[in-house]
Design a protein around this motif. Sequence first.
Motif, PDB file in Angstrom:
ATOM      1  N   ARG A  27       0.801  -1.220   0.000  1.00  0.00           N
ATOM      2  CA  ARG A  27       0.000   0.000   0.000  1.00  0.00           C
ATOM      3  C   ARG A  27       0.837   1.274   0.000  1.00  0.00           C
ATOM      4  O   ARG A  27       0.267   2.368  -0.033  1.00  0.00           O
ATOM      5  N   THR A  28       2.185   1.101  -0.019  1.00  0.00           N
ATOM      6  CA  THR A  28       3.019   2.289  -0.239  1.00  0.00           C
ATOM      7  C   THR A  28       2.624   2.948  -1.552  1.00  0.00           C
ATOM      8  O   THR A  28       2.784   4.155  -1.729  1.00  0.00           O
ATOM      9  N   PHE A  29       2.098   2.141  -2.439  1.00  0.00           N
ATOM     10  CA  PHE A  29       1.646   2.627  -3.746  1.00  0.00           C
ATOM     11  C   PHE A  29       0.716   3.814  -3.613  1.00  0.00           C
ATOM     12  O   PHE A  29       0.809   4.759  -4.404  1.00  0.00           O
ATOM     13  N   SER A  30      -0.170   3.781  -2.646  1.00  0.00           N
ATOM     14  CA  SER A  30      -1.196   4.820  -2.542  1.00  0.00           C
ATOM     15  C   SER A  30      -0.626   6.185  -2.180  1.00  0.00           C
ATOM     16  O   SER A  30      -1.330   7.189  -2.292  1.00  0.00           O
ATOM     17  N   SER A  31       0.636   6.238  -1.782  1.00  0.00           N
ATOM     18  CA  SER A  31       1.283   7.518  -1.498  1.00  0.00           C
ATOM     19  C   SER A  31       2.399   7.829  -2.492  1.00  0.00           C
ATOM     20  O   SER A  31       3.162   8.770  -2.285  1.00  0.00           O
ATOM     21  N   ALA A  32       2.480   7.053  -3.558  1.00  0.00           N
ATOM     22  CA  ALA A  32       3.550   7.227  -4.542  1.00  0.00           C
ATOM     23  C   ALA A  32       3.067   7.954  -5.788  1.00  0.00           C
ATOM     24  O   ALA A  32       1.976   7.670  -6.292  1.00  0.00           O
ATOM     25  N   VAL A  33       3.885   8.860  -6.277  1.00  0.00           N
ATOM     26  CA  VAL A  33       3.693   9.395  -7.623  1.00  0.00           C
ATOM     27  C   VAL A  33       4.223   8.335  -8.582  1.00  0.00           C
ATOM     28  O   VAL A  33       5.319   7.817  -8.390  1.00  0.00           O
ATOM     29  N   MET A  34       3.437   8.038  -9.598  1.00  0.00           N
ATOM     30  CA  MET A  34       3.809   6.954 -10.508  1.00  0.00           C
ATOM     31  C   MET A  34       4.148   7.498 -11.891  1.00  0.00           C
ATOM     32  O   MET A  34       3.434   8.336 -12.450  1.00  0.00           O
ATOM     33  N   GLY A  35       5.221   6.981 -12.446  1.00  0.00           N
ATOM     34  CA  GLY A  35       5.644   7.402 -13.771  1.00  0.00           C
ATOM     35  C   GLY A  35       5.764   6.229 -14.720  1.00  0.00           C
ATOM     36  O   GLY A  35       5.874   5.077 -14.293  1.00  0.00           O
TER      37      GLY A  35
END
Length: 126
Positions: A27-35
């Motif tokens: 769930r770190t994903f939910s706070s990550a900017v994704m490129g």
Amino acid sequence: QVQLVESGGGLVQTGGSLTLSCAASDRTFSSAVMGWFRQAPGKERDFVGFISVTGGTTSYADSVKDRFTIFRDNGKNTVYLKMNSLKAEDTAVYYCAADTPPYRFNFRLLSGYDSWGQGTQVTVSS
């Protein structure tokens, strides 16, 4: 950091469409900017686009603007790259990347991300 796995690549004809997925391990994903980036044979890895944490902001390279769309589902820890009107020059290995807190705020640069997937091949043929 977060582990990322891309999928959805393949062979498509010119003018066709393809949607890539990038699944994150936690769930770190939910706070990550994704490129999203891509690398053609013999060339450098280039910026394709990025999406903000909430999905409310996206930005794209000029070469893909109006053809590619990035969206995310934080409930599924997944970011997507929908590619329309594909051209031969879109052939490349596509990578997703994550900028997790503390953010680097260099979303168009390779150095702006701390986590990378292994890449998925997209081949556009005429």
